[in-house]
Design a protein around this motif. Structure first.
Motif, PDB file in Angstrom:
ATOM      1  N   VAL B  82       0.827  -1.198   0.000  1.00 38.22           N
ATOM      2  CA  VAL B  82       0.000   0.000   0.000  1.00 38.22           C
ATOM      3  C   VAL B  82       0.866   1.255   0.000  1.00 38.22           C
ATOM      4  N   ASP B  83       1.936   1.227   0.771  1.00 36.50           N
ATOM      5  CA  ASP B  83       2.847   2.380   0.769  1.00 36.50           C
ATOM      6  C   ASP B  83       3.332   2.656  -0.647  1.00 36.50           C
ATOM      7  N   ASP B  84       3.722   1.608  -1.304  1.00 34.68           N
ATOM      8  CA  ASP B  84       4.240   1.763  -2.655  1.00 34.68           C
ATOM      9  C   ASP B  84       3.173   2.321  -3.589  1.00 34.68           C
ATOM     10  N   ILE B  86       0.546   4.102  -2.862  1.00 33.33           N
ATOM     11  CA  ILE B  86       0.227   5.492  -2.533  1.00 33.33           C
ATOM     12  C   ILE B  86       1.322   6.414  -3.047  1.00 33.33           C
TER      13      ILE B  86
END
Lengths: 134, 134
Positions: B82-84, B86
Motif C-alpha cells: 500500500v505504501d508503494d 500510494i
DNA sequence: AGTCTATCCGTACACTTGTAAGTATGTCAA
DNA sequence: TTGACATACTTACAAGTGTACGGATAGACT
C-alpha cells in the motif's frame, strides 16, 4: 472500448506526473521525477512511449519536442488499480484497506474533519436509497 | 533483515489465501482459487514455490505432500504494498485514496458506524499525542 | 504385481518491466 | 559553418511474471 493493458508501477508514477503537470515534454516529466529520485532521461522517455502505446496518453510533435498528454482520467486508472489490489490482497473487501489506511498511515488532524464529513455524506446517501453517482 | 523481493500481483492473491486458510497444501490452495476462477494446479504450485523462494513462506514435506505456511504477516506485506501504491499513484498522499474508497466503492451501512468509531479513535489519539488544549 | 493417479520437481517460454546505450537529427552559439 | 547540445527514435537485455508441460515417484486400487 478496447481493454487497455494495465500500467506497470513505474508507468503509473509517470502517468500521475502527467496528470499533475498537464501536457508535458519528456524533459519536464524527467525534471519532476528527479526532484525525488535519480532517473535517466531515456528511461522516462521509454515509460512515456509505453504509456502512450498502451493507450493512456497521446502525443504530438511540436517542432522538435514531443508533447505528451494524458488520455485516460486518473479516476479510471485509480479505480482499476485499486479494484485489482483489493481483490487480490483483501479478497474484495474494501473496509480492511480503509482501516489499514486510517490506522497505519498518519492522517493529519486537519484531515479528520474532512473524513468525518465524508462519512456523514456517505450515510445520507445510503439512507436515500441507492444513490446515483456521477 | 534482508530485503525480500516484492510479491507480484498473482503471488499476492495466493499469499492471501495462505494467510486465510492457514498452512495448506497446493491442492487446498488450488481448490480455493478455483472457487473464483479457473486455474492450473501446476501454476499454483509455481506461485507457492516462488512465494517461498522470495522468503514469504516456508514449507515442509509431510509424507508425499508439501505443506506451505505463511512466514510474513499480512500486515507487513499490506503495508509495503500500500505504501508503494500510494507513493506512485497518489504522490504519497493518503487521503485521496481514503476518499476514493469511501466514495467509489460501496461501503455498507453496517460498516459506517465502524468507520465513525475509527475516526473518533484516531482523533483521540491525535489529541493525546500533540500537546493538549482544553 | 501392475496400473492408475496425485503430487513433486525441474524446465520452458513468451511477454512485460526496468533500465539504458547508441545513433540520428535538428538548434543555437561562436 | 561548424561544433556542442538537446531531443528523438531504435534497439538491447537481464530479471521478473504468468502459465504450463513433462518426467519421476509414491500410494491406492484391481
Amino acid at each position: 472500448m478496447v481493454e487497455k493493458p494495465a500500467l506497470s508501477k513505474s508507468e503509473m508514477e509517470i502517468a500521475r506526473l502527467l496528470w499533475e503537470i498537464g501536457p508535458a515534454t519528456v524533459r519536464e516529466i524527467h525534471e519532476e521525477v528527479c526532484k525525488s529520485r535519480q532517473a535517466d532521461f531515456a528511461t522516462i522517455q521509454t515509460f512515456l512511449r509505453r504509456i502512450e502505446s498502451k493507450g493512456y496518453a497521446t502525443s504530438k510533435l511540436k517542432g522538435r519536442t514531443r508533447i505528451y498528454s494524458a488520455k485516460t482520467r486518473p479516476r479510471t486508472v485509480i479505480r482499476e488499480t485499486v479494484d485489482d489490489l483489493i481483490e487480490r490482497l483483501f479478497g474484495g473487501e474494501t473496509m480492511p484497506l480503509v482501516k489499514h489506511l486510517i490506522e497505519e498511515r498518519g492522517i493529519e488532524a486537519s484531515e479528520i474533519n474532512e473524513l468525518r464529513e465524508l462519512v456523514d455524506r456517505l450515510e445520507r446517501n445510503n439512507n436515500q436509497g441507492a444513490g446515483n453517482d456521477s
